[in-house]
Design an enzyme around this catalytic site. Structure first.
Site, short mmCIF file in Angstrom:
data_model
loop_
_atom_site.label_atom_id
_atom_site.label_comp_id
_atom_site.label_asym_id
_atom_site.label_seq_id
_atom_site.Cartn_x
_atom_site.Cartn_y
_atom_site.Cartn_z
N HIS A 45 30.55 1.53 1.29
CA HIS A 45 30.02 1.99 0.00
C HIS A 45 30.98 2.97 -0.66
CE1 HIS A 45 28.92 5.24 2.72
NE2 HIS A 45 28.74 6.04 1.68
N ASP B 258 30.45 6.52 -2.96
CA ASP B 258 29.32 7.45 -3.12
C ASP B 258 28.71 7.39 -4.52
OD1 ASP B 258 29.54 8.44 -0.49
OD2 ASP B 258 31.10 9.87 -1.09
N HIS C 5 34.09 3.46 1.76
CA HIS C 5 34.18 4.00 3.11
C HIS C 5 32.99 3.55 3.96
CE1 HIS C 5 32.12 7.12 0.73
NE2 HIS C 5 31.49 7.47 1.83
N ARG D 228 29.27 17.86 3.41
CA ARG D 228 29.96 17.13 2.34
C ARG D 228 29.76 17.82 1.00
NH1 ARG D 228 28.23 11.16 0.49
NH2 ARG D 228 27.22 12.32 -1.18
C1 SIN Z 1 29.46 9.50 3.59
O1 SIN Z 1 29.16 8.34 3.38
O2 SIN Z 1 29.71 10.27 2.68
C2 SIN Z 1 29.58 9.99 5.02
C3 SIN Z 1 30.81 9.50 5.68
C4 SIN Z 1 30.88 9.88 7.13
O3 SIN Z 1 29.86 10.31 7.70
O4 SIN Z 1 31.94 9.75 7.72
#
Ligand code: SIN
Length: 292
Positions: free
Chosen positions: A106, A108, A259, A274
């Site tokens: 995905h 974000d 990612h 995050r």
């Molecule tokens: C996310 O999707 O922002 C998290 C990525 C992660 O946990 O590595």
């Protein structure tokens, strides 16, 4: 001795080591917990524009320091439009493997009109093995399409939406993002090919998590094209994989990457913070850049 593909920026002392030819680079020799000199910020931004995700090791970042690092690259958003922030800071989202695991490709919050420009993840507790994250370069994926398919994609607009988040928003009467209150979470229209506002490079901008359909096509046409693109985007040649340790930080360009956080660590602890940066309205060959 540095490997042949290390690039040292002489005036800053920092070095950039690509993890793969298409995506990902480690930046060494910088402590990101303190205010950075303008030339260091410039070098990090340049590395991000080139490699799409950059990594820092052995950092020690509190929640406020992480947000302050982010602020040097733009405006920090609310932690998330729908999910709650941590108690100490409205700008920080907890990424906790006990609660949720983002084991799907995905980008974000593309269900918003103005998805995040970038995300900065600071790993606080990592499994001894497992829980790596992968990134894919959507720009290299676009350039790897046959010219005729690129031309088709250039003309397409996609509908992005998250019906579950929309239901949460309806229940609570609105959400805040980019400092603005919105009463409803409505579907967003984004070009299938997005032009990067800083580099002018084009990339695909679809993801399996939030892209629902291609505007104006039949369900059959839309899902066939999207499936083809989802498979194409994550060809191993367009990806890199990062092994976390506590103290590792990743800063990715959400305008140019997908990612995927691997869910292969069982009951081991994986906990991160995050922070996201405000983005602009995506534009591309089919949707001109908004004025102003
Ligand atoms: C996310 O999707 O922002 C998290 C990525 C992660 O946990 O590595």
């Amino acid at each position: 001795m540095l490997g042949h593909n290390w690039r040292v920026t002489p005036d800053t002392g920092i070095s950039v080591l690509p993890l793969s030819p298409t995506v990902g680079a480690e930046i060494v020799n910088v402590d990101i917990s303190v205010p950075l000199a303008p030339e260091v910020i410039g070098s990090i931004r340049e590395a991000l524009n080139t490699h799409h995700v950059v990594f820092f090791r052995d950092q020690s970042l509190g929640a406020e320091q992480q947000a302050d690092f982010a602020r040097q690259f733009g405006t920090v958003t609310e932690a998330h439009p729908v999910l709650p922030s941590i108690d100490e800071s409205p700008e920080v989202l907890a990424i906790d493997g006990r609660v949720d695991r983002a084991s799907w490709w995905h980008t974000d919050v593309t269900f918003l009109e103005t998805p995040a420009m970038g995300s900065i993840l600071s790993m606080l507790e990592a499994p001894e093995v497992g829980g790596d994250t992968m990134w894919a370069s959507l720009q290299d994926a676009y350039e790897g399409l046959a010219p005729a398919v690129r031309e088709l994609c250039d003309k397409l607009i996609a509908i992005h939406h998250d019906p579950w988040f929309a239901a949460d928003v309806a229940e609570r009467g609105g959400y805040e993002w980019d400092g603005t209150w919105h009463e409803k979470l409505l579907p967003a229209l984004h070009p299938v090919v997005r032009t990067h506002p800083e580099t002018g490079r084009n990339g695909l901008f679809v993801n399996r998590q939030f892209t629902r359909a291609i505007l104006g096509l039949s369900d059959n046409e839309s899902s066939a094209i999207l499936e083809m693109l989802y498979h194409h985007c994550v060809k191993p040649e367009y990806t890199c994989r990062f092994r976390w340790r506590a103290g590792s930080v990743a800063f990715w360009d959400n305008r140019a990457t997908l990612h995927y956080a691997l869910d292969d660590y069982g009951t081991a602890a994986r906990f991160a913070h995050r922070v996201t940066l405000q983005g602009d309205k995506p534009f591309g060959p089919v949707m001109p850049r908004p004025r102003g």
